[in-house]
Design a protein around this motif. Structure first.
Motif, PDB file in Angstrom:
ATOM      1  N   ILE A 174       0.849  -1.184   0.000  1.00  0.00           N
ATOM      2  CA  ILE A 174       0.000   0.000   0.000  1.00  0.00           C
ATOM      3  C   ILE A 174       0.889   1.240   0.000  1.00  0.00           C
ATOM      4  O   ILE A 174       1.875   1.312   0.734  1.00  0.00           O
ATOM      5  CB  ILE A 174      -0.928   0.004   1.232  1.00  0.00           C
ATOM      6  N   VAL A 175       0.509   2.186  -0.835  1.00  0.00           N
ATOM      7  CA  VAL A 175       1.295   3.413  -0.998  1.00  0.00           C
ATOM      8  C   VAL A 175       0.468   4.607  -0.532  1.00  0.00           C
ATOM      9  O   VAL A 175      -0.707   4.733  -0.901  1.00  0.00           O
ATOM     10  CB  VAL A 175       1.703   3.608  -2.472  1.00  0.00           C
ATOM     11  N   ASP A 176       1.096   5.492   0.258  1.00  0.00           N
ATOM     12  CA  ASP A 176       0.376   6.673   0.720  1.00  0.00           C
ATOM     13  C   ASP A 176       0.634   7.865  -0.197  1.00  0.00           C
ATOM     14  O   ASP A 176       1.289   7.742  -1.240  1.00  0.00           O
ATOM     15  CB  ASP A 176       0.754   7.011   2.174  1.00  0.00           C
ATOM     16  N   GLN A 177       0.130   9.036   0.213  1.00  0.00           N
ATOM     17  CA  GLN A 177       0.211  10.228  -0.627  1.00  0.00           C
ATOM     18  C   GLN A 177       1.642  10.713  -0.843  1.00  0.00           C
ATOM     19  O   GLN A 177       1.923  11.428  -1.799  1.00  0.00           O
ATOM     20  CB  GLN A 177      -0.625  11.351  -0.008  1.00  0.00           C
ATOM     21  N   GLU A 178       2.537  10.310   0.039  1.00  0.00           N
ATOM     22  CA  GLU A 178       3.950  10.694  -0.096  1.00  0.00           C
ATOM     23  C   GLU A 178       4.748   9.679  -0.906  1.00  0.00           C
ATOM     24  O   GLU A 178       5.951   9.817  -1.069  1.00  0.00           O
ATOM     25  CB  GLU A 178       4.580  10.876   1.286  1.00  0.00           C
ATOM     26  N   GLY A 179       4.040   8.657  -1.381  1.00  0.00           N
ATOM     27  CA  GLY A 179       4.719   7.632  -2.174  1.00  0.00           C
ATOM     28  C   GLY A 179       5.448   6.607  -1.334  1.00  0.00           C
ATOM     29  O   GLY A 179       6.299   5.872  -1.834  1.00  0.00           O
ATOM     30  N   LYS A 180       5.104   6.546  -0.041  1.00  0.00           N
ATOM     31  CA  LYS A 180       5.780   5.617   0.857  1.00  0.00           C
ATOM     32  C   LYS A 180       4.901   4.398   1.137  1.00  0.00           C
ATOM     33  O   LYS A 180       3.677   4.485   1.130  1.00  0.00           O
ATOM     34  CB  LYS A 180       6.144   6.311   2.169  1.00  0.00           C
ATOM     35  N   ASN A 200       5.815  10.426 -11.032  1.00  0.00           N
ATOM     36  CA  ASN A 200       4.906  11.396 -11.651  1.00  0.00           C
ATOM     37  C   ASN A 200       3.444  10.993 -11.499  1.00  0.00           C
ATOM     38  O   ASN A 200       2.570  11.837 -11.288  1.00  0.00           O
ATOM     39  CB  ASN A 200       5.241  11.567 -13.130  1.00  0.00           C
ATOM     40  N   VAL A 201       3.178   9.699 -11.607  1.00  0.00           N
ATOM     41  CA  VAL A 201       1.807   9.212 -11.464  1.00  0.00           C
ATOM     42  C   VAL A 201       1.319   9.433 -10.033  1.00  0.00           C
ATOM     43  O   VAL A 201       0.193   9.896  -9.809  1.00  0.00           O
ATOM     44  CB  VAL A 201       1.714   7.721 -11.840  1.00  0.00           C
ATOM     45  N   ILE A 202       2.165   9.111  -9.054  1.00  0.00           N
ATOM     46  CA  ILE A 202       1.815   9.312  -7.643  1.00  0.00           C
ATOM     47  C   ILE A 202       1.507  10.778  -7.372  1.00  0.00           C
ATOM     48  O   ILE A 202       0.502  11.125  -6.731  1.00  0.00           O
ATOM     49  CB  ILE A 202       2.982   8.851  -6.738  1.00  0.00           C
ATOM     50  N   GLU A 203       2.370  11.636  -7.857  1.00  0.00           N
ATOM     51  CA  GLU A 203       2.192  13.075  -7.626  1.00  0.00           C
ATOM     52  C   GLU A 203       0.884  13.572  -8.236  1.00  0.00           C
ATOM     53  O   GLU A 203       0.154  14.368  -7.635  1.00  0.00           O
ATOM     54  CB  GLU A 203       3.370  13.834  -8.222  1.00  0.00           C
ATOM     55  N   LEU A 238      -3.669   0.684  -3.203  1.00  0.00           N
ATOM     56  CA  LEU A 238      -3.318  -0.720  -3.003  1.00  0.00           C
ATOM     57  C   LEU A 238      -2.781  -1.261  -4.328  1.00  0.00           C
ATOM     58  O   LEU A 238      -3.438  -1.153  -5.363  1.00  0.00           O
ATOM     59  CB  LEU A 238      -4.545  -1.519  -2.568  1.00  0.00           C
ATOM     60  N   ILE A 239      -1.581  -1.832  -4.287  1.00  0.00           N
ATOM     61  CA  ILE A 239      -0.958  -2.384  -5.500  1.00  0.00           C
ATOM     62  C   ILE A 239      -0.794  -3.889  -5.321  1.00  0.00           C
ATOM     63  O   ILE A 239      -0.170  -4.350  -4.364  1.00  0.00           O
ATOM     64  CB  ILE A 239       0.398  -1.725  -5.786  1.00  0.00           C
ATOM     65  N   ILE A 240      -1.373  -4.630  -6.228  1.00  0.00           N
ATOM     66  CA  ILE A 240      -1.289  -6.097  -6.200  1.00  0.00           C
ATOM     67  C   ILE A 240      -0.543  -6.561  -7.442  1.00  0.00           C
ATOM     68  O   ILE A 240      -0.862  -6.145  -8.561  1.00  0.00           O
ATOM     69  CB  ILE A 240      -2.691  -6.730  -6.149  1.00  0.00           C
ATOM     70  N   LEU A 250       1.133  -5.618 -12.623  1.00  0.00           N
ATOM     71  CA  LEU A 250       0.656  -4.789 -11.525  1.00  0.00           C
ATOM     72  C   LEU A 250      -0.783  -4.327 -11.739  1.00  0.00           C
ATOM     73  O   LEU A 250      -1.162  -3.939 -12.848  1.00  0.00           O
ATOM     74  CB  LEU A 250       1.559  -3.559 -11.369  1.00  0.00           C
ATOM     75  N   ASN A 251      -1.564  -4.367 -10.663  1.00  0.00           N
ATOM     76  CA  ASN A 251      -2.938  -3.866 -10.665  1.00  0.00           C
ATOM     77  C   ASN A 251      -3.070  -2.839  -9.540  1.00  0.00           C
ATOM     78  O   ASN A 251      -2.622  -3.076  -8.413  1.00  0.00           O
ATOM     79  CB  ASN A 251      -3.933  -5.008 -10.450  1.00  0.00           C
ATOM     80  N   TYR A 252      -3.686  -1.719  -9.855  1.00  0.00           N
ATOM     81  CA  TYR A 252      -3.786  -0.606  -8.913  1.00  0.00           C
ATOM     82  C   TYR A 252      -5.241  -0.412  -8.470  1.00  0.00           C
ATOM     83  O   TYR A 252      -6.148  -0.359  -9.304  1.00  0.00           O
ATOM     84  CB  TYR A 252      -3.272   0.684  -9.563  1.00  0.00           C
ATOM     85  N   HIS A 253      -5.440  -0.276  -7.144  1.00  0.00           N
ATOM     86  CA  HIS A 253      -6.785  -0.125  -6.594  1.00  0.00           C
ATOM     87  C   HIS A 253      -6.811   1.060  -5.631  1.00  0.00           C
ATOM     88  O   HIS A 253      -5.958   1.163  -4.741  1.00  0.00           O
ATOM     89  CB  HIS A 253      -7.209  -1.404  -5.868  1.00  0.00           C
ATOM     90  N   PRO A 254      -7.811   1.951  -5.755  1.00  0.00           N
ATOM     91  CA  PRO A 254      -7.872   3.124  -4.884  1.00  0.00           C
ATOM     92  C   PRO A 254      -8.423   2.779  -3.498  1.00  0.00           C
ATOM     93  O   PRO A 254      -9.286   1.912  -3.362  1.00  0.00           O
ATOM     94  CB  PRO A 254      -8.821   4.056  -5.635  1.00  0.00           C
ATOM     95  N   ILE A 255      -7.916   3.449  -2.489  1.00  0.00           N
ATOM     96  CA  ILE A 255      -8.459   3.356  -1.128  1.00  0.00           C
ATOM     97  C   ILE A 255      -8.913   4.758  -0.745  1.00  0.00           C
ATOM     98  O   ILE A 255      -8.103   5.679  -0.612  1.00  0.00           O
ATOM     99  CB  ILE A 255      -7.397   2.851  -0.125  1.00  0.00           C
ATOM    100  N   TYR A 256     -10.242   4.922  -0.585  1.00  0.00           N
ATOM    101  CA  TYR A 256     -10.816   6.236  -0.295  1.00  0.00           C
ATOM    102  C   TYR A 256     -11.143   6.370   1.185  1.00  0.00           C
ATOM    103  O   TYR A 256     -11.366   5.378   1.887  1.00  0.00           O
ATOM    104  CB  TYR A 256     -12.098   6.453  -1.114  1.00  0.00           C
ATOM    105  N   ARG A 257     -11.207   7.613   1.646  1.00  0.00           N
ATOM    106  CA  ARG A 257     -11.709   7.875   3.001  1.00  0.00           C
ATOM    107  C   ARG A 257     -13.198   7.530   3.026  1.00  0.00           C
ATOM    108  O   ARG A 257     -13.907   7.686   2.034  1.00  0.00           O
ATOM    109  CB  ARG A 257     -11.516   9.337   3.373  1.00  0.00           C
ATOM    110  N   GLU A 258     -13.670   7.077   4.195  1.00  0.00           N
ATOM    111  CA  GLU A 258     -15.049   6.583   4.290  1.00  0.00           C
ATOM    112  C   GLU A 258     -16.071   7.657   3.931  1.00  0.00           C
ATOM    113  O   GLU A 258     -16.981   7.429   3.147  1.00  0.00           O
ATOM    114  CB  GLU A 258     -15.313   6.066   5.703  1.00  0.00           C
ATOM    115  N   ALA A 259     -15.929   8.823   4.524  1.00  0.00           N
ATOM    116  CA  ALA A 259     -16.965   9.837   4.377  1.00  0.00           C
ATOM    117  C   ALA A 259     -16.903  10.570   3.050  1.00  0.00           C
ATOM    118  O   ALA A 259     -17.909  11.080   2.565  1.00  0.00           O
ATOM    119  CB  ALA A 259     -16.873  10.843   5.516  1.00  0.00           C
TER     120      ALA A 259
END
Length: 284
Positions: free
Chosen positions: A40-46, A81-84, A132-134, A115-124
């Motif tokens: 799992i990658v966060d907004q900072e690319g970590k 670049n994609v992350i940013e 999420l990268i699988i 690689l397959n990329y899946h978004p993780i959104y905030r609940e509200a």
């Protein structure tokens, strides 16, 4: 709060903790048993602390590390670049459209990973929080595809040879003579080839490349084309064309030509009346 109310709160808290631990253990078991990459990658690319064993085996401990630096760049890809862009609120492009620009495959330790990329959104909110990268190991599939492609090339070559055996033998004898003549010419004189010898070598390579393509002799075509490019590159750099460069070219061409003749023999051996060509440095 009454004693009964306190007991209920404590009981409820214990239930929540028990559920949290069960979920944690469930996620841990998934990560342990996951055969492919998962991180799992966060907004900072970590990378987060949750990643599969396969990810650790291939890239080591990636927790809180920049995934572009530890996963993508070592495989010759770039994800920065994609992350940013994907986490930029001012960008109106959809997640799926942006992920189409992300690396679709990586290769590491002789393994090919899709690689397959899946978004993780905030609940509200529909606010992207993490990705999420699988990764699916498709090494066997790629090898199978390569084998099928090689079989297809072989079948095309066999079909063309069988359809026109006389034409193939005409091609074989002509190419044999060109290689023999070129090899003898290169083997004479000083180490650096004369302008005349360079021109003749290019002519031989170009002629064999064109004729071999008629019979779908892909290996021979690719070899002649590669050598032709080498000669042009050397000439363009104003460096002399040496015997040490050209002699191995004729030897490899002779070997590739012999391979094609071996295909012919599989179907017309009783009609064959010529031997295989073999050019060596000593003979030249």
């Amino acid at each position: 709060i009454s004693s009964s109310g306190t007991k209920e709160i404590v009981s409820l808290a214990n239930s929540f903790e028990h559920a949290r631990l069960k979920i944690h253990d469930f996620i841990y078991d998934i990560l342990k048993s996951m055969p492919g990459l998962l991180f799992i990658v966060d907004q900072e690319g970590k990378a987060s602390s949750n990643f599969s064993e396969a990810t650790q085996e291939m890239f080591g401990d990636i927790e809180n590390k920049n995934v572009n630096e530890v996963i993508f760049q070592p495989t010759g890809k770039d994800f920065a670049n994609v992350i940013e862009t994907v986490f930029d609120d001012s960008v109106s492009i959809s997640f799926d459209d942006l992920m189409a620009l992300a690396p679709s495959e990586i290769e590491m330790k002789e393994q090919v990973i899709k690689l397959n990329y899946h978004p993780i959104y905030r609940e509200a909110k529909e606010e992207l929080q993490k990705i999420l990268i699988i990764g699916e190991n498709i090494t066997a599939l790629r090898k199978s595809e390569a084998a099928r492609a090689e079989d297809q090339k072989q079948n095309e070559m066999i079909l063309e040879v069988v359809k026109n055996p006389e034409g193939f033998m005409e091609f074989y004898h002509e190419s044999e003579g060109l290689i023999e003549k070129g090899s003898l010419q290169v083997g004479q004189g000083v180490d650096d080839l004369s302008q005349e010898a360079c021109v003749e070598t290019k002519r031989v390579l170009h002629t064999i490349k064109g004729a071999a393509s008629i019979f779908q002799l892909h290996d021979l075509v690719e070899t002649a084309h590669r050598f032709e490019d080498q000669l042009i590159e050397t000439a363009d750099s104003d460096n002399p064309v040496s015997r040490g460069l050209v002699e191995p070219m004729f030897e490899e061409l002779a070997s590739k030509l012999a391979d094609t003749y071996a295909i012919y023999l599989r179907f017309f051996e009783k009609d064959a009346s010529v031997g295989l060509l073999s050019v060596t440095t000593e003979e030249a």
